[in-house]
Scaffold this motif. Structure first.
Motif, mmCIF file in Angstrom:
data_model
loop_
_atom_site.group_PDB
_atom_site.id
_atom_site.type_symbol
_atom_site.label_atom_id
_atom_site.label_comp_id
_atom_site.label_asym_id
_atom_site.label_seq_id
_atom_site.Cartn_x
_atom_site.Cartn_y
_atom_site.Cartn_z
ATOM 1 N N ASP A 13 0.829 -1.203 0.000
ATOM 2 C CA ASP A 13 0.000 0.000 0.000
ATOM 3 C C ASP A 13 0.864 1.254 0.000
ATOM 4 O O ASP A 13 0.584 2.210 -0.718
ATOM 5 C CB ASP A 13 -0.895 0.034 1.246
ATOM 6 C CG ASP A 13 -2.041 -0.974 1.160
ATOM 7 O OD1 ASP A 13 -2.224 -1.571 0.077
ATOM 8 O OD2 ASP A 13 -2.730 -1.154 2.170
ATOM 9 N N VAL A 14 1.917 1.243 0.835
ATOM 10 C CA VAL A 14 2.791 2.416 0.926
ATOM 11 C C VAL A 14 3.484 2.654 -0.414
ATOM 12 O O VAL A 14 3.528 3.777 -0.913
ATOM 13 C CB VAL A 14 3.817 2.250 2.066
ATOM 14 C CG1 VAL A 14 4.883 3.332 1.995
ATOM 15 C CG2 VAL A 14 3.111 2.291 3.426
ATOM 16 N N ALA A 15 3.999 1.587 -1.024
ATOM 17 C CA ALA A 15 4.690 1.728 -2.315
ATOM 18 C C ALA A 15 3.741 2.276 -3.371
ATOM 19 O O ALA A 15 4.096 3.162 -4.152
ATOM 20 C CB ALA A 15 5.272 0.381 -2.746
ATOM 21 N N LEU A 16 2.530 1.766 -3.370
ATOM 22 C CA LEU A 16 1.528 2.214 -4.339
ATOM 23 C C LEU A 16 1.231 3.691 -4.142
ATOM 24 O O LEU A 16 1.181 4.477 -5.095
ATOM 25 C CB LEU A 16 0.247 1.394 -4.129
ATOM 26 C CG LEU A 16 -0.803 1.460 -5.227
ATOM 27 C CD1 LEU A 16 -0.274 0.824 -6.503
ATOM 28 C CD2 LEU A 16 -2.074 0.733 -4.771
ATOM 29 N N ARG A 17 1.064 4.083 -2.875
ATOM 30 C CA ARG A 17 0.717 5.470 -2.572
ATOM 31 C C ARG A 17 1.874 6.411 -2.904
ATOM 32 O O ARG A 17 1.660 7.518 -3.385
ATOM 33 C CB ARG A 17 0.346 5.585 -1.090
ATOM 34 C CG ARG A 17 -0.303 6.897 -0.715
ATOM 35 C CD ARG A 17 -0.645 6.954 0.775
ATOM 36 N NE ARG A 17 -1.765 6.107 1.127
ATOM 37 C CZ ARG A 17 -3.043 6.447 1.000
ATOM 38 N NH1 ARG A 17 -3.356 7.622 0.519
ATOM 39 N NH2 ARG A 17 -3.993 5.623 1.366
ATOM 40 N N GLU A 18 3.100 5.952 -2.640
ATOM 41 C CA GLU A 18 4.261 6.835 -2.813
ATOM 42 C C GLU A 18 4.806 6.849 -4.231
ATOM 43 O O GLU A 18 5.355 7.851 -4.671
ATOM 44 C CB GLU A 18 5.387 6.417 -1.846
ATOM 45 C CG GLU A 18 5.031 6.652 -0.391
ATOM 46 C CD GLU A 18 6.200 6.429 0.557
ATOM 47 O OE1 GLU A 18 7.238 5.887 0.113
ATOM 48 O OE2 GLU A 18 6.069 6.798 1.736
ATOM 49 N N GLN A 19 4.712 5.718 -4.894
ATOM 50 C CA GLN A 19 5.392 5.619 -6.197
ATOM 51 C C GLN A 19 4.415 5.470 -7.360
ATOM 52 O O GLN A 19 4.827 5.578 -8.518
ATOM 53 C CB GLN A 19 6.367 4.426 -6.189
ATOM 54 C CG GLN A 19 7.406 4.480 -5.078
ATOM 55 C CD GLN A 19 8.279 5.731 -5.128
ATOM 56 O OE1 GLN A 19 8.482 6.327 -6.189
ATOM 57 N NE2 GLN A 19 8.772 6.163 -3.971
ATOM 58 N N GLY A 20 3.154 5.210 -7.037
ATOM 59 C CA GLY A 20 2.198 4.933 -8.103
ATOM 60 C C GLY A 20 1.688 6.188 -8.774
ATOM 61 O O GLY A 20 2.051 7.311 -8.413
ATOM 62 N N ASN A 21 0.859 5.996 -9.785
ATOM 63 C CA ASN A 21 0.263 7.148 -10.462
ATOM 64 C C ASN A 21 -1.226 7.293 -10.159
ATOM 65 O O ASN A 21 -1.924 8.060 -10.815
ATOM 66 C CB ASN A 21 0.525 7.093 -11.972
ATOM 67 C CG ASN A 21 -0.119 5.885 -12.626
ATOM 68 O OD1 ASN A 21 -0.721 5.054 -11.952
ATOM 69 N ND2 ASN A 21 0.021 5.776 -13.937
ATOM 70 N N ALA A 22 -1.693 6.564 -9.137
ATOM 71 C CA ALA A 22 -3.094 6.711 -8.733
ATOM 72 C C ALA A 22 -3.204 7.810 -7.675
ATOM 73 O O ALA A 22 -2.416 7.838 -6.718
ATOM 74 C CB ALA A 22 -3.627 5.401 -8.165
ATOM 75 N N PHE A 23 -4.152 8.709 -7.863
ATOM 76 C CA PHE A 23 -4.397 9.768 -6.888
ATOM 77 C C PHE A 23 -5.277 9.185 -5.792
ATOM 78 O O PHE A 23 -6.419 8.810 -6.024
ATOM 79 C CB PHE A 23 -5.065 10.960 -7.577
ATOM 80 C CG PHE A 23 -5.304 12.143 -6.679
ATOM 81 C CD1 PHE A 23 -4.342 12.565 -5.767
ATOM 82 C CD2 PHE A 23 -6.493 12.867 -6.760
ATOM 83 C CE1 PHE A 23 -4.559 13.676 -4.949
ATOM 84 C CE2 PHE A 23 -6.713 13.975 -5.965
ATOM 85 C CZ PHE A 23 -5.745 14.375 -5.051
ATOM 86 N N ASP A 50 2.015 15.222 -2.318
ATOM 87 C CA ASP A 50 3.244 14.769 -1.637
ATOM 88 C C ASP A 50 3.311 13.248 -1.542
ATOM 89 O O ASP A 50 2.395 12.527 -1.960
ATOM 90 C CB ASP A 50 3.428 15.477 -0.291
ATOM 91 C CG ASP A 50 2.562 14.912 0.809
ATOM 92 O OD1 ASP A 50 1.567 14.232 0.509
ATOM 93 O OD2 ASP A 50 2.877 15.162 1.991
ATOM 94 N N CYS A 51 4.424 12.773 -1.006
ATOM 95 C CA CYS A 51 4.740 11.346 -1.022
ATOM 96 C C CYS A 51 3.611 10.496 -0.450
ATOM 97 O O CYS A 51 3.194 9.518 -1.057
ATOM 98 C CB CYS A 51 6.057 11.080 -0.287
ATOM 99 S SG CYS A 51 6.206 11.908 1.307
ATOM 100 N N ASP A 52 3.117 10.866 0.726
ATOM 101 C CA ASP A 52 2.084 10.028 1.335
ATOM 102 C C ASP A 52 0.662 10.546 1.075
ATOM 103 O O ASP A 52 -0.299 10.052 1.668
ATOM 104 C CB ASP A 52 2.354 9.802 2.826
ATOM 105 C CG ASP A 52 2.399 11.096 3.605
ATOM 106 O OD1 ASP A 52 2.278 12.175 2.979
ATOM 107 O OD2 ASP A 52 2.545 11.041 4.830
#
Lengths: 131, 131
Positions: free
Chosen positions: A7-17, A88-90
């Motif tokens: 979840d963290v990787a998706l939130r920080e690195q993904g392209n989904a808002f 931002d990242c998170d």
């Protein structure tokens, strides 16, 4: 990878808002002058304010004191035209890069941040607005 | 003038630093690169974090998730040297103008705001850090 780290990787690195509203349903929004880089104001958005901002291109916020949606400039006419929304990242804070239609502060100052700490006191960093 | 409007005038126009912490004891702090104007991160300070920041000249915050004081860079070494602290009209938000000792974001990006909204998706605005 655990579900949580995924979840963290998706939130920080993904392209989904995936805006992360706090327990009061709010996210912090910083309005920054797109031309000068000056921070103009800091306010909060709920999902409704964020949707209104994206739909209209004009900055909307949620007033905690009045408990309602407001458009910046709805009374003064000093709207903030949103050029870009940075995330931002998170995903719990936004920077709105804006073009202001007038002084951003209700006091008449160009930015709400018109004072700086000098020792134990505040000193004006912006010239006082012409009355 | 009512007592309340007197308080507002004092807070908005005076030279007394009267930080207004919210019901959780926090004030919003925006770290901005003093050289480039880039917004680096948004976090929260309690009275302890604000005092530590003013005493040391290095940005300290209060972690809501960990429930404790933290110095930005305490692990990574990427501290934020505070050049100036700006205070907004109603004294419930601060802008820290800082010189970062390294990437401000824990992901390695120069700023936490490394993505922008494009339609329904996020797109990177900063080059990905070298691993």
């Amino acid at each position: 990878m655990s579900a949580q780290s995924g979840d963290v990787a998706l939130r920080e690195q993904g392209n989904a808002f995936m805006p992360r509203f706090d327990s009061a349903g709010l996210i912090t929004a910083v309005a920054q002058d797109a031309a000068t880089g000056a921070v103009l104001m800091v306010a909060f958005m709920d999902a409704e304010a964020l949707a209104a901002t994206r739909r209209t291109g004009l900055a909307h916020f949620h007033s905690r004191s009045r408990g309602r949606l407001w458009m910046k400039g709805e009374t003064s006419g000093h709207v903030l035209r949103v050029q870009d929304i940075l995330v931002d990242c998170d995903q719990d804070a936004l920077v709105l890069q804006v073009t202001p239609a007038g002084p951003a502060c209700h006091t008449g100052a160009p930015t709400c941040f018109y004072r700086r700490l000098e020792g134990e006191e505040l000193a004006r960093v912006e010239p006082a607005p012409v009355a």
